[in-house]
Design an enzyme around this catalytic site. Structure first.
Site, PDB file in Angstrom:
ATOM      1  N   ILE A 111      -2.516   6.559   2.752  1.00 40.00           N
ATOM      2  CA  ILE A 111      -2.788   5.838   4.165  1.00 40.00           C
ATOM      3  C   ILE A 111      -1.574   6.274   4.935  1.00 40.00           C
ATOM      4  CG2 ILE A 111      -1.600   3.777   3.480  1.00 40.00           C
ATOM      5  CD1 ILE A 111      -3.927   2.276   5.151  1.00 40.00           C
ATOM      6  N   ASP A 137       2.783  -0.957   0.014  1.00 38.23           N
ATOM      7  CA  ASP A 137       4.007  -1.269   0.775  1.00 38.23           C
ATOM      8  C   ASP A 137       5.266  -0.589   0.739  1.00 38.23           C
ATOM      9  OD1 ASP A 137       5.506  -3.111   2.446  1.00 38.23           O
ATOM     10  OD2 ASP A 137       5.694  -4.654   0.820  1.00 38.23           O
TER      11      ASP A 137
HETATM   12  P1  ADP Z   1      -1.717  -5.902  -3.152  1.00 31.33           P
HETATM   13  O1  ADP Z   1      -0.312  -6.817  -3.412  1.00 31.33           O
HETATM   14  O2  ADP Z   1      -2.128  -6.532  -1.846  1.00 31.33           O
HETATM   15  O3  ADP Z   1      -2.395  -5.903  -4.073  1.00 31.33           O
HETATM   16  P2  ADP Z   1      -1.145  -3.157  -3.677  1.00 31.33           P
HETATM   17  O4  ADP Z   1      -0.124  -2.272  -2.748  1.00 31.33           O
HETATM   18  O5  ADP Z   1      -0.566  -3.530  -4.966  1.00 31.33           O
HETATM   19  O6  ADP Z   1      -1.187  -4.402  -2.706  1.00 31.33           O
HETATM   20  O7  ADP Z   1      -2.321  -2.486  -3.665  1.00 31.33           O
HETATM   21  C1  ADP Z   1      -3.233  -2.536  -2.585  1.00 31.33           C
HETATM   22  C2  ADP Z   1      -4.410  -1.545  -2.715  1.00 31.33           C
HETATM   23  O8  ADP Z   1      -3.508  -0.295  -2.068  1.00 31.33           O
HETATM   24  C3  ADP Z   1      -4.876  -0.959  -3.857  1.00 31.33           C
HETATM   25  O9  ADP Z   1      -5.964  -0.756  -3.937  1.00 31.33           O
HETATM   26  C4  ADP Z   1      -3.984   0.218  -4.249  1.00 31.33           C
HETATM   27  O10 ADP Z   1      -4.613   1.172  -5.066  1.00 31.33           O
HETATM   28  C5  ADP Z   1      -3.730   0.661  -2.851  1.00 31.33           C
HETATM   29  N1  ADP Z   1      -2.835   1.710  -2.625  1.00 31.33           N
HETATM   30  C6  ADP Z   1      -1.483   2.016  -3.046  1.00 31.33           C
HETATM   31  N2  ADP Z   1      -0.912   2.998  -2.506  1.00 31.33           N
HETATM   32  C7  ADP Z   1      -1.624   3.378  -1.427  1.00 31.33           C
HETATM   33  C8  ADP Z   1      -1.673   4.317  -0.473  1.00 31.33           C
HETATM   34  N3  ADP Z   1      -0.463   5.204  -0.604  1.00 31.33           N
HETATM   35  N4  ADP Z   1      -2.712   4.635   0.443  1.00 31.33           N
HETATM   36  C9  ADP Z   1      -3.708   3.850   0.250  1.00 31.33           C
HETATM   37  N5  ADP Z   1      -3.829   2.848  -0.578  1.00 31.33           N
HETATM   38  C10 ADP Z   1      -2.827   2.587  -1.479  1.00 31.33           C
END
Ligand code: ADP
Length: 183
Positions: free
Chosen positions: A20, A43
């Site tokens: 993203i 994040d």
């Molecule tokens: P949460 O704490 O809300 O679960 P996470 O970051 O651990 O947040 O994960 C939320 C989603 O984001 C997961 O499906 C993960 O695979 C995805 N994710 C992690 N990194 C990226 C990225 N760079 N771009 C898009 N999605 C991502």
């Protein structure tokens, strides 16, 4: 990689599998924690790509409640803005997790409306460290966006930016039941 797209009213809804942080859109949504001061997963990736000015602006927001959203600039990102949401931690499903997750999408679209944004990209909120079941989360994400779109007339492009092909497949399935196909 674009997996599929559908049209709902004025908007094109698209499922892609991508990082993203690379997207050139009006806003990307960050699955943050309530401190808004950075963390792991998406994040961490967003803060790394945006640079230190992002956390400096986040510090002035004094956190965010679960289910709510706050907007900042995008700094070094291609995206103009970051919408920070705090998804629910999955605790079995009886603690209002589904409503809180839907609220993240609704509140994000409200901010898109307020700031007259035309394009926004969502990660699959709560499905990483917060352990929300990915299939349910995909259904909630698509349904909440479709429902809120009518109140967001300037928004013409909504991207579900999945991080794995499996997540892409789940969002594609969820989208198959809403709107009509578009190329
Ligand atoms: P949460 O704490 O809300 O679960 P996470 O970051 O651990 O947040 O994960 C939320 C989603 O984001 C997961 O499906 C993960 O695979 C995805 N994710 C992690 N990194 C990226 C990225 N760079 N771009 C898009 N999605 C991502």
């Amino acid at each position: 990689m674009s997996v599929s797209a559908r049209r709902v009213g004025q908007a094109r809804l698209e499922v892609i599998v991508a990082d993203i942080t690379t997207l050139r859109v009006d806003a990307i949504v960050n699955a943050a924690n309530s401190s808004l001061l950075g963390g792991g997963g998406v994040d961490g990736a967003i803060h790394r790509a945006a640079g230190p000015d992002l956390v400096a602006e986040c510090r002035m927001l004094h956190g965010c409640k679960t289910g709510d959203a706050k907007i900042t600039k995008g700094y070094r990102l291609q995206a103009k803005h970051v919408i920070h949401v705090v998804g629910p931690v999955w605790n079995g499903g009886s603690l209002g997790e589904a409503d809180l997750l839907a609220s993240c999408y609704r509140r994000s679209l409200e901010l898109c409306r307020k700031h007259r944004l035309a394009s926004v990209a969502f990660p699959s909120i709560s499905t990483g460290v917060y352990r929300f079941p990915a299939d349910q989360a995909a259904g909630i994400a698509v349904a909440a966006v479709v429902e809120a779109l009518t109140a967001t007339p300037d928004l013409t492009n909504v991207i579900f930016c999945c991080f794995s092909p499996e997540s892409g497949r789940l969002h594609e399935e969820a989208m198959a039941t809403s709107g009509s196909p578009c190329s």
